[in-house]
Scaffold this motif. Structure first.
Motif, PDB file in Angstrom:
ATOM      1  N   LEU A   1       0.417   1.243   5.974  1.00  0.00           N
ATOM      2  CA  LEU A   1       1.459   1.726   5.069  1.00  0.00           C
ATOM      3  C   LEU A   1       2.835   1.217   5.471  1.00  0.00           C
ATOM      4  O   LEU A   1       3.670   0.888   4.617  1.00  0.00           O
ATOM      5  CB  LEU A   1       1.441   3.263   5.093  1.00  0.00           C
TER       6      LEU A   1
ATOM      7  N   SER B   1       0.816  -1.212   0.000  1.00  0.00           N
ATOM      8  CA  SER B   1       0.000   0.000   0.000  1.00  0.00           C
ATOM      9  C   SER B   1       0.850   1.263   0.000  1.00  0.00           C
ATOM     10  O   SER B   1       1.891   1.335   0.663  1.00  0.00           O
ATOM     11  CB  SER B   1      -0.918   0.013   1.227  1.00  0.00           C
ATOM     12  N   THR B   2       0.390   2.251  -0.720  1.00  0.00           N
ATOM     13  CA  THR B   2       1.016   3.577  -0.721  1.00  0.00           C
ATOM     14  C   THR B   2       0.091   4.632  -0.111  1.00  0.00           C
ATOM     15  O   THR B   2       0.484   5.786   0.026  1.00  0.00           O
ATOM     16  CB  THR B   2       1.377   4.000  -2.153  1.00  0.00           C
ATOM     17  N   HIS B   3      -1.126   4.230   0.235  1.00  0.00           N
ATOM     18  CA  HIS B   3      -2.120   5.129   0.828  1.00  0.00           C
ATOM     19  C   HIS B   3      -2.444   4.614   2.223  1.00  0.00           C
ATOM     20  O   HIS B   3      -2.762   3.440   2.395  1.00  0.00           O
ATOM     21  CB  HIS B   3      -3.378   5.139  -0.053  1.00  0.00           C
TER      22      HIS B   3
ATOM     23  N   ILE C   1      -3.727  11.516   7.436  1.00  0.00           N
ATOM     24  CA  ILE C   1      -4.821  11.007   6.616  1.00  0.00           C
ATOM     25  C   ILE C   1      -6.111  11.576   7.201  1.00  0.00           C
ATOM     26  O   ILE C   1      -6.334  11.514   8.413  1.00  0.00           O
ATOM     27  CB  ILE C   1      -4.845   9.469   6.580  1.00  0.00           C
TER      28      ILE C   1
ATOM     29  N   LYS D   1      -1.326  14.273  -1.217  1.00  0.00           N
ATOM     30  CA  LYS D   1      -0.512  13.131  -1.639  1.00  0.00           C
ATOM     31  C   LYS D   1      -1.339  12.112  -2.434  1.00  0.00           C
ATOM     32  O   LYS D   1      -0.913  11.650  -3.488  1.00  0.00           O
ATOM     33  CB  LYS D   1       0.100  12.442  -0.415  1.00  0.00           C
ATOM     34  N   SER D   2      -2.493  11.744  -1.911  1.00  0.00           N
ATOM     35  CA  SER D   2      -3.365  10.784  -2.589  1.00  0.00           C
ATOM     36  C   SER D   2      -4.727  10.829  -1.932  1.00  0.00           C
ATOM     37  O   SER D   2      -4.908  11.418  -0.860  1.00  0.00           O
ATOM     38  CB  SER D   2      -2.786   9.362  -2.520  1.00  0.00           C
ATOM     39  N   SER D   3      -5.703  10.199  -2.571  1.00  0.00           N
ATOM     40  CA  SER D   3      -7.051  10.169  -2.003  1.00  0.00           C
ATOM     41  C   SER D   3      -7.765   8.896  -2.440  1.00  0.00           C
ATOM     42  O   SER D   3      -7.390   8.259  -3.433  1.00  0.00           O
ATOM     43  CB  SER D   3      -7.849  11.401  -2.435  1.00  0.00           C
ATOM     44  N   SER D   4      -8.770   8.537  -1.691  1.00  0.00           N
ATOM     45  CA  SER D   4      -9.610   7.400  -2.040  1.00  0.00           C
ATOM     46  C   SER D   4     -11.009   7.667  -1.500  1.00  0.00           C
ATOM     47  O   SER D   4     -11.210   8.536  -0.652  1.00  0.00           O
ATOM     48  CB  SER D   4      -9.053   6.092  -1.466  1.00  0.00           C
TER      49      SER D   4
ATOM     50  N   TYR E   1      -4.864  11.795   1.905  1.00  0.00           N
ATOM     51  CA  TYR E   1      -3.514  11.719   2.474  1.00  0.00           C
ATOM     52  C   TYR E   1      -2.806  13.014   2.113  1.00  0.00           C
ATOM     53  O   TYR E   1      -2.732  13.383   0.931  1.00  0.00           O
ATOM     54  CB  TYR E   1      -2.798  10.511   1.891  1.00  0.00           C
TER      55      TYR E   1
END
Length: 569
Positions: free
Chosen positions: A122, A39-41, A256, A289-292, A217
């Motif tokens: 992570l 995982s990266t998130h 997060i 950074k990222s999202s989901s 994130y």
């Protein structure tokens, strides 16, 4: 002809932990995961005491405990109008460097050698991956998707697509194993292929933790500068416009955030930035950074956990709203329960009831834990914060104090849960004979140590300072607590028991506190640290319990060359 003993579909934390333990048990494993790597998130940010105990069993607990937040960073849970605004309530929790000593001082509630550890998936997944790959017979493949499988009486065959890219079609491979385990998440291809369904509550609506959630994130080290309050691990914010949960990932500025979306909101970068700014309550720079996107409000458990030679574990078998941090941790317990049983089945030591016992033990545990998680979600998701709490002056102060009193109560209810972590029991398992009399209460916030058959073996710190758990073997352990120990007349009984129980280890602990804790001269403990039987003599009852613990009918006998490990003092 089989290529390996076990195929694991899904290389998340549950699949990787199962692979690591099976590898340690000498079982050959092939793991396939469609992702490009670990995982990266950030997700699954809390490791329960029971998960840490299982990590201790396979030798990675100290490595995991060194990861995540800095060693001196207190893992407080705190509630605010905004991070830069008013603090409403705070639950103080120890930093990782103090956690074990803290647990020793609080052994009357946290009777464990491994208290909870706040560390994101992570960081945990790479440790589990390394642990799995450290075994030569364990192979983990990413960018590898299982697209079909079929099973017969003796084996399971899976069709795997490997290394597909935009420029190159996937290579197809067929892998045959004795068993296949679906650890492939809530949209499980394995579960759906078996025709199994979730049952329970889905789509439950709440003001928070009930509906579509955005998980973002981001990097914002200035949070620690603009907040007038001590750092926390979890920041729950209740502004006039939104509620949010922000979790510190590394204690150095990575966070997060989970926020529930409303129908009139767009999920674009500008909206996300506004939500982050609202939760912080100050104008500071931050980097996305990222999202989901995910959906809260689920309390779901699969109608069955296995079909033939195929088993389900983790989110493939049950889906939680994440309050209490129980989803990932319940999955680790699934894998711990299944690993030793798979070993016995692969090695031909299992009776016919052993495979079926997985569902019989783990489905009630999943129903128990999803119910606890639902209650925690109701406690935070339905609370109504009065408008006055966002005002200045005496009326605002009074409202914030009232809300804070409730949130302090809720924080203890959701996060001080040794009973949830340590109280799972298998009293109705076909592998044990239920003891007479009532069991101890199964309460979220109180763990009552209990050595009844089916319960987690109670932990104790020995006089030498060592954990009792470190005396247990990788197979079954016969714990002898009486001064007399084992007599020569017991040798024949032990020899017959060893013909059934793999790697039976005998441990003699002559300490009054341990004898009092276990309430019997002899205690048979399973590889997953649950009590299989206890009694004051090694006779017919012990032999029957040994056979039953391996899934055999009372009259069944299995021939094996597994030795009895010598007694230790």
């Amino acid at each position: 002809m089989v290529d390996c003993d076990v195929i694991i579909v899904g290389g998340g934390p549950v699949g990787l932990f199962l692979a690591a333990e099976l590898g340690q048990r000498g079982i050959s494993v092939e793991v396939f995961d469609a992702k490009a790597g670990t995982s990266t998130h950030p997700a699954a940010n809390a490791n329960s005491a029971r998960t840490m105990e299982h990590f201790r069993r396979i030798g990675i607990a100290s490595t995991v405990r060194a990861l995540g937040l800095p060693a001196g960073y207190a893992t407080d849970v705190a509630y605010f109008t905004s991070i830069a605004g008013h603090e409403l309530a705070r639950l103080h929790q120890p930093a990782s460097q103090d956690a074990v000593e803290w647990a020793k001082a609080h052994a009357f509630t946290w009777a464990t050698p491994e208290p909870p550890h706040r560390c994101s998936q992570l960081y945990v997944e790479p440790v589990l991956l390394e642990a799995a790959r450290s075994h030569t017979q364990c192979h983990v493949h990413f960018s590898a998707r299982v697209v079909a499988f079929s099973q017969g009486e003796e084996s399971v065959s899976a069709t795997v697509e490997l290394d597909a890219t935009a420029d190159r079609p996937a290579q197809t491979r067929t892998v045959t194993a004795r068993y296949l385990i679906g650890c492939d998440g809530p949209r499980s291809f394995v579960r759906k292929s078996l025709g199994l369904r979730y049952a329970g509550v889905s789509g439950e609506k709440r003001d928070f933790m009930g509906g579509q959630m955005d998980a973002v994130y981001f990097f914002a080290p200035d949070i620690y500068r603009v907040s007038p309050h001590p750092p926390a691990w979890q920041y729950w914010t209740f502004s006039a416009k939104q509620r949010a949960l922000i979790i510190a990932v590394d204690g150095k500025g990575h966070f997060i955030m989970n926020v529930q979306t409303r129908e009139d909101e767009l999920n674009d970068d500008d909206s996300v930035r506004r939500r982050i700014a609202e939760a912080i309550g100050a104008d500071i720079p931050f980097e996305l950074k990222s999202s989901s996107t995910w959906t809260a409000g689920f309390t779901l458990v699969a109608d069955r956990f296995s079909a033939g030679r195929v088993f389900l574990a983790g989110d493939a078998a049950h889906l939680f709203t994440p309050t209490g941090g129980l989803g990932y941790n319940t999955g680790i317990e699934d894998a711990a329960n299944l690993a030793w049983k798979l070993e016995a089945m692969v090695k031909g030591l299992a009776g016919p009831a052993l495979g079926a016992s997985y569902e019989a033990e783990r489905k009630p545990a999943a129903l128990r834990n999803t119910a606890f998680a639902r209650g925690f979600a109701d406690g935070i998701g339905h609370v109504q914060v009065p408008p006055e709490a966002h005002m200045s002056g005496p009326a605002g102060d009074a409202a914030r104090e009232a809300v804070g009193n409730y949130l302090a109560f809720h924080a203890t209810a959701e996060f001080v849960i040794p009973g949830v972590h340590l109280g799972t029991r298998y009293e109705q398992s076909p592998l044990i004979e239920t003891e007479a009399g009532p069991a101890v209460p199964d309460s979220a916030n109180l763990y009552v140590p209990c050595a009844r058959a089916g319960h987690r073996a109670p932990h104790a710190w020995l006089e030498e300072g060592r954990s009792l758990y470190d005396r247990f073997g990788p197979g079954f352990t016969l714990l002898c607590t009486g001064r007399e120990g084992i007599n020569t007349r017991d040798d024949a009984v032990l020899h017959r028991a060893a013909s059934v129980l793999p790697q039976l280890a005998i441990q003699h602990v002559d300490e009054p506190a341990v004898a009092a804790l276990y309430g019997a001269a002899f205690v048979l403990i399973r590889p997953d640290q649950h009590v299989a039987w206890r009694g004051d003599a090694l006779g017919d009852e012990f032999e029957a319990a040994a056979r039953r613990a391996m899934g055999h009918a009372t009259a069944d006998v299995v021939s094996t060359s597994e030795p009895v490990c010598p007694a230790s003092t």
